[in-house]
Design an enzyme around this catalytic site. Structure first.
Site, PDB file in Angstrom:
ATOM      1  N   ASP A   7       0.879  -1.165   0.000  1.00  0.00           N
ATOM      2  CA  ASP A   7       0.000   0.000   0.000  1.00  0.00           C
ATOM      3  C   ASP A   7       0.916   1.215   0.000  1.00  0.00           C
ATOM      4  O   ASP A   7       2.118   1.102   0.277  1.00  0.00           O
ATOM      5  CB  ASP A   7      -0.901  -0.012   1.247  1.00  0.00           C
ATOM      6  N   CYS A  70      -4.500  -1.419  -1.858  1.00  0.00           N
ATOM      7  CA  CYS A  70      -4.562   0.025  -2.106  1.00  0.00           C
ATOM      8  C   CYS A  70      -5.430   0.251  -3.334  1.00  0.00           C
ATOM      9  O   CYS A  70      -5.144  -0.294  -4.404  1.00  0.00           O
ATOM     10  CB  CYS A  70      -3.151   0.566  -2.341  1.00  0.00           C
ATOM     11  N   CYS A 177     -11.624   3.290   0.161  1.00  0.00           N
ATOM     12  CA  CYS A 177     -10.189   3.483   0.375  1.00  0.00           C
ATOM     13  C   CYS A 177      -9.811   2.588   1.540  1.00  0.00           C
ATOM     14  O   CYS A 177     -10.508   2.571   2.564  1.00  0.00           O
ATOM     15  CB  CYS A 177      -9.867   4.947   0.693  1.00  0.00           C
TER      16      CYS A 177
END
Length: 260
Positions: A7, A70, A177
């Protein structure tokens, strides 16, 4: 069994904790790029370059699968990472859980970064998986950064601002997210209304963890041992950053701090 996760920052903690729950004996490799954050404002070419570097740092530890935990990296860099690492290392991307959220019926809100909100990518997912649902895209400026640095006041302000943009009748909320999953309970509290059933939250951590284990050729099973943890921050092997320990998911991984 070794599972790697990447990420831009600590958003990978939710998926890492999910892997740990399914396979307590799995070794985890967490690779992120705090020196390069935030990735959102960067060009696609820059995101691809940084994502490849983060993934290659993880791949050097020879994992059985790699999770791109991510949303931004999945949108921009997933094909490049797969071209670089597969078939030797299966690569699993992260997609907002719009399909299961919409399938339940009722209005849906998608909380996402400003760069993702209204993007062709997210609009395409809505068109493909939620065409029959009432969907509100909710931008959350500053929330991912606030979560990354465990800035409590900034988290409260960003959550309150996004909650004010969320229709009161939503029945499902998509956390678009990975950082947002770390503060899901705070978002839930901000959307709570007296006498009204709270909306159902849809994150991606559990699904990508399960998919990674499937791609690695293993099923979730009971195990007595506890796997190790390697933390890579912008290419350097370190311990979990202090901000990560603010969250339950980070504390759960702290038993083994790094490969040393």
């Amino acid at each position: 069994m070794k599972i790697a996760l990447m990420d831009s920052g600590i958003g990978l903690l939710a998926a890492a904790a999910a892997v740990r729950t399914l396979r307590p004996d799995a070794d985890l490799v967490l690779s992120s790029d705090p020196d390069g954050m935030p990735w959102g404002p960067r060009t696609t070419e820059d995101i691809v370059e940084r994502a490849l570097a983060v993934c290659e740092a993880a791949a050097a530890h020879r994992p059985d699968a790699l999770i791109i935990a991510c949303n931004t990296a999945s949108v921009h860099a997933l094909p490049a990472v797969r071209a670089r690492l597969e078939p030797e290392i299966p690569v699993i991307g992260t997609v907002p859980a719009i399909k299961p959220a919409a399938s339940a019926g009722g209005p849906v809100a998608i909380w996402a970064t400003p760069a993702t909100t209204g993007s062709p990518y997210q609009r395409g997912l809505i068109r493909d998986f939620a065409a029959g649902a009432e969907v509100t895209e909710v931008p959350c400026p500053g929330l991912a950064d606030a979560v990354q640095w465990a800035d409590e006041d900034a988290i409260d302000r960003a959550v309150a601002a996004a909650a004010a943009l969320t229709p009161r009748d939503v029945r499902a909320v998509v956390l678009g997210c990975t950082h947002y999953e770390l503060v899901a309970e705070r978002i839930r509290a901000a959307l709570r209304q007296p006498g009204v059933e709270p909306p159902v939250f849809h994150g991606s951590a559990g699904a990508v963890a399960a998919q990674a284990l499937r791609r690695a050729g293993e099923r979730a099973r009971a195990a007595t041992g506890r796997g190790g943890l390697t933390v890579i921050l912008s290419g350097r092997e370190e311990s979990l950053p202090q901000a990560a320990l603010t969250y339950a998911e980070g504390r759960a991984l702290q038993v083994v701090s790094h490969a040393g």
